[in-house]
Design a protein around this motif. Structure first.
Motif, PDB file in Angstrom:
ATOM      1  N   THR A   2       0.825  -1.208   0.000  1.00  0.00           N
ATOM      2  CA  THR A   2       0.000   0.000   0.000  1.00  0.00           C
ATOM      3  C   THR A   2       0.862   1.262   0.000  1.00  0.00           C
ATOM      4  OG1 THR A   2      -1.912  -1.059   0.983  1.00  0.00           O
ATOM      5  CG2 THR A   2      -1.644   1.277   1.455  1.00  0.00           C
ATOM      6  N   SER A   3       1.977   1.219   0.708  1.00  0.00           N
ATOM      7  CA  SER A   3       2.863   2.390   0.738  1.00  0.00           C
ATOM      8  C   SER A   3       3.414   2.671  -0.661  1.00  0.00           C
ATOM      9  CB  SER A   3       4.010   2.161   1.724  1.00  0.00           C
ATOM     10  OG  SER A   3       3.483   2.024   3.033  1.00  0.00           O
ATOM     11  N   TRP A   4       3.625   1.620  -1.419  1.00  0.00           N
ATOM     12  CA  TRP A   4       4.077   1.788  -2.811  1.00  0.00           C
ATOM     13  C   TRP A   4       2.978   2.476  -3.623  1.00  0.00           C
ATOM     14  CZ3 TRP A   4       2.632  -0.711  -7.561  1.00  0.00           C
ATOM     15  CH2 TRP A   4       3.545  -0.550  -8.605  1.00  0.00           C
ATOM     16  N   LYS A  22      -8.134  -8.336  -2.314  1.00  0.00           N
ATOM     17  CA  LYS A  22      -7.373  -9.587  -2.300  1.00  0.00           C
ATOM     18  C   LYS A  22      -6.977  -9.975  -0.892  1.00  0.00           C
ATOM     19  CE  LYS A  22      -4.528  -8.112  -5.613  1.00  0.00           C
ATOM     20  NZ  LYS A  22      -3.646  -7.948  -6.761  1.00  0.00           N
ATOM     21  N   GLU A  23      -6.383  -9.036  -0.182  1.00  0.00           N
ATOM     22  CA  GLU A  23      -5.747  -9.441   1.076  1.00  0.00           C
ATOM     23  C   GLU A  23      -6.726  -9.798   2.185  1.00  0.00           C
ATOM     24  OE1 GLU A  23      -4.162  -5.099   2.710  1.00  0.00           O
ATOM     25  OE2 GLU A  23      -2.968  -6.861   3.134  1.00  0.00           O
ATOM     26  N   ILE A  24      -7.924  -9.212   2.167  1.00  0.00           N
ATOM     27  CA  ILE A  24      -8.825  -9.563   3.276  1.00  0.00           C
ATOM     28  C   ILE A  24      -9.978 -10.479   2.883  1.00  0.00           C
ATOM     29  CG2 ILE A  24      -8.220  -7.581   4.719  1.00  0.00           C
ATOM     30  CD1 ILE A  24     -10.881  -6.320   3.898  1.00  0.00           C
ATOM     31  N   ILE A  43       8.739   5.214   1.952  1.00  0.00           N
ATOM     32  CA  ILE A  43       7.424   5.303   2.598  1.00  0.00           C
ATOM     33  C   ILE A  43       7.139   3.992   3.305  1.00  0.00           C
ATOM     34  CG2 ILE A  43       4.976   5.842   2.242  1.00  0.00           C
ATOM     35  CD1 ILE A  43       5.703   6.966  -0.512  1.00  0.00           C
ATOM     36  N   SER A  44       6.777   4.085   4.582  1.00  0.00           N
ATOM     37  CA  SER A  44       6.450   2.871   5.324  1.00  0.00           C
ATOM     38  C   SER A  44       5.604   3.187   6.548  1.00  0.00           C
ATOM     39  CB  SER A  44       7.736   2.165   5.771  1.00  0.00           C
ATOM     40  OG  SER A  44       7.438   1.058   6.579  1.00  0.00           O
ATOM     41  N   GLN A  45       4.484   2.552   6.657  1.00  0.00           N
ATOM     42  CA  GLN A  45       3.652   2.710   7.851  1.00  0.00           C
ATOM     43  C   GLN A  45       4.417   2.233   9.076  1.00  0.00           C
ATOM     44  OE1 GLN A  45       1.546   2.129  11.154  1.00  0.00           O
ATOM     45  NE2 GLN A  45       1.982   0.218  10.112  1.00  0.00           N
ATOM     46  N   SER A  46       4.836   0.971   9.055  1.00  0.00           N
ATOM     47  CA  SER A  46       5.455   0.366  10.242  1.00  0.00           C
ATOM     48  C   SER A  46       6.857   0.900  10.495  1.00  0.00           C
ATOM     49  CB  SER A  46       5.530  -1.148  10.054  1.00  0.00           C
ATOM     50  OG  SER A  46       6.359  -1.449   8.937  1.00  0.00           O
ATOM     51  N   GLY A  47       7.530   1.258   9.407  1.00  0.00           N
ATOM     52  CA  GLY A  47       8.930   1.646   9.535  1.00  0.00           C
ATOM     53  C   GLY A  47       9.843   0.451   9.769  1.00  0.00           C
ATOM     54  N   GLU A  48       9.299  -0.751   9.579  1.00  0.00           N
ATOM     55  CA  GLU A  48      10.093  -1.956   9.854  1.00  0.00           C
ATOM     56  C   GLU A  48      10.179  -2.894   8.651  1.00  0.00           C
ATOM     57  OE1 GLU A  48      11.819  -2.035  12.489  1.00  0.00           O
ATOM     58  OE2 GLU A  48      10.766  -0.555  13.727  1.00  0.00           O
ATOM     59  N   THR A  49       9.653  -2.507   7.523  1.00  0.00           N
ATOM     60  CA  THR A  49       9.637  -3.394   6.359  1.00  0.00           C
ATOM     61  C   THR A  49      11.069  -3.672   5.879  1.00  0.00           C
ATOM     62  OG1 THR A  49       7.467  -2.584   5.801  1.00  0.00           O
ATOM     63  CG2 THR A  49       8.689  -3.637   4.021  1.00  0.00           C
ATOM     64  N   ALA A  50      11.427  -4.940   5.894  1.00  0.00           N
ATOM     65  CA  ALA A  50      12.823  -5.309   5.625  1.00  0.00           C
ATOM     66  C   ALA A  50      13.302  -4.851   4.249  1.00  0.00           C
ATOM     67  CB  ALA A  50      12.990  -6.822   5.770  1.00  0.00           C
TER      68      ALA A  50
HETATM   69  O1  M6R Z   1       4.667  -0.921   6.965  1.00  0.00           O
HETATM   70  P1  M6R Z   1       4.778  -0.703   5.487  1.00  0.00           P
HETATM   71  O2  M6R Z   1       4.015   0.474   5.011  1.00  0.00           O
HETATM   72  O3  M6R Z   1       6.215  -0.630   5.038  1.00  0.00           O
HETATM   73  O4  M6R Z   1       4.168  -2.004   4.852  1.00  0.00           O
HETATM   74  C1  M6R Z   1       4.195  -2.221   3.470  1.00  0.00           C
HETATM   75  C2  M6R Z   1       3.267  -3.358   3.071  1.00  0.00           C
HETATM   76  O5  M6R Z   1       3.678  -4.559   3.684  1.00  0.00           O
HETATM   77  C3  M6R Z   1       1.817  -3.066   3.442  1.00  0.00           C
HETATM   78  O6  M6R Z   1       1.360  -1.865   2.913  1.00  0.00           O
HETATM   79  C4  M6R Z   1       0.876  -4.195   2.978  1.00  0.00           C
HETATM   80  O7  M6R Z   1       0.839  -4.225   1.584  1.00  0.00           O
HETATM   81  C5  M6R Z   1      -0.491  -3.981   3.595  1.00  0.00           C
HETATM   82  N1  M6R Z   1      -0.922  -5.144   4.290  1.00  0.00           N
HETATM   83  C6  M6R Z   1      -1.528  -3.580   2.590  1.00  0.00           C
HETATM   84  O8  M6R Z   1      -2.781  -3.357   3.171  1.00  0.00           O
END
Ligand code: M6R
Length: 366
Positions: free
Chosen positions: A60-62, A245-247, A104-111
């Protein structure tokens, strides 16, 4: 903890007006016609001299990155490339010290995103982070950045993180456009005023919830969905498909509407619901003719339109209205019905919306 909502995802969808407002707070001052962002201000020279911006992110961040490509190019006239962090890092990308990388990252932890940042830094690029989680690895690894103030996002499906990421990126693009002189002061002011109205307009879109639930009931047993959009709303189509798709585990694909005739149109029959984002700006006439093409092949059309729309309403099976706004700001509104549609379908199918199978909130493996 879910504040009266059945799921975190629904709670977080409904938090979006406040989350966007919180992300503006202290940054956007429409009455004074200013945008204040320390991370941009302190590095203005770098931004003004940058050859290009490279966005790295996942999921989603992409998609938020893809929306920003339109905004940065359109308003600030800076070339933008949007990369999947996982692809970027395993190539031998051409990066120089005149590039600005936005991670861009929500969690800030995406490897994968973290690794892409390290690679970009090793090549001399300046890296700006757009994270939600304060003090996260990506926030620490980047040179500077701007937080989204979405608050904790618990549902695995990202919702308010997406709209607040777009908020931050829009503020950045506007600030840079003003500094570069690529928009006039009255255009700038107009954008700020319109931006300030977005939270209330999101609230208005949320009022369609019951109607969207009815649509969900009619299509929950479909095996496939197609999502189409153009311009600023092409990434929204991708995001709508990902969310479904994901849910709900229903197969869905997002496409730029005009690409339909290059292949996907072959899929269309009476069993194929097509979600089309058809707001009145941009390429409205073109999208109306895309909708006609779907209709003549018996596809079922669920359209997201601007309030008061007539042309699409005459053709589509269902129309969900969003309030009028500037084209560049439409993604923050058009995304909302697609989040709700996925949510209701998944709930009706008895899926675990907050914790879908095989997925984690932060993907910390490569
Ligand atoms: O924490 P991030 O924004 O880095 O995460 C990136 C993806 O793993 C995240 O957006 C994932 O695609 C979501 N589950 C989508 O809803």
């Amino acid at each position: 903890e879910k504040g009266g909502f059945e799921h975190f995802m629904l709670k977080e969808i409904y938090e979006q007006p406040e989350a966007i407002l919180d992300t503006f707070r202290g940054r956007l001052k429409a009455d004074e016609a200013i945008i204040k962002m320390a991370g941009v201000e302190d590095n203005m020279k770098r931004f003004l001299n940058a050859d290009r911006i490279i966005v790295v992110a996942c999921g989603t961040s992409w998609h938020a990155g893809l929306v920003s490509e339109y905004i940065f190019e359109d308003l600030a006239r800076i070339p933008v490339e949007v990369e999947y962090a996982s692809e970027f890092r395993y190539r031998n990308p051409v990066i120089t010290d005149k590039d600005i990388v936005i991670a861009i990252s929500q969690s800030g932890e995406t490897a994968d995103t973290l690794a892409a940042i390290k690679l970009a830094k090793s090549k001399g690029a300046f890296v700006f982070g757009v994270c939600n989680v304060v003090g996260s690895s990506i926030a620490r690894e980047t040179h500077t950045g701007a937080y989204t103030h979405a608050g904790p996002e618990i549902g695995v499906a990202s919702t308010k993180a997406f709209t607040t990421q777009i908020t931050v990126l829009t503020l950045m693009a506007l600030r840079l456009a003003r500094a570069k002189g690529t928009i006039t002061s009255s255009e700038f002011r107009h954008h700020l005023i319109e931006l300030e109205l977005i939270p209330d307009k999101v609230r208005e879109v949320l009022e369609s919830n019951e109607y969207i639930k009815e649509i969900a009931a009619s299509y929950k047993d479909s095996k496939n969905f197609l999502y189409l959009g153009r311009g600023y709303n092409f990434p929204v189509a991708l995001e709508g498909a990902l969310k479904l798709k994901e849910i709900s585990y229903i197969h869905a694909e997002g496409y730029p509407a005009a690409e339909m005739k290059h292949g996907p149109i072959a899929l269309i029959d009476e069993f194929m619901p097509v979600v089309v984002i058809a707001t009145n700006k941009g390429h409205y006439d073109k999208i109306v003719s895309n909708i006609q093409e779907i209709k003549s092949r018996n596809g079922k059309i669920i359209a997201v339109v601007t309030k008061g729309d007539v042309d699409v309403r005459n053709i589509a099976d269902h129309v969900i209205e969003v309030p009028e706004t500037m084209e560049a700001l439409t993604p923050m509104l058009t995304t909302i019905p697609l989040q709700l549609l996925s949510y209701h379908i998944a709930v009706m199918l008895g899926k675990n919306v907050d914790q879908p199978r095989n997925l984690a909130k932060a993907v910390t493996v490569e």
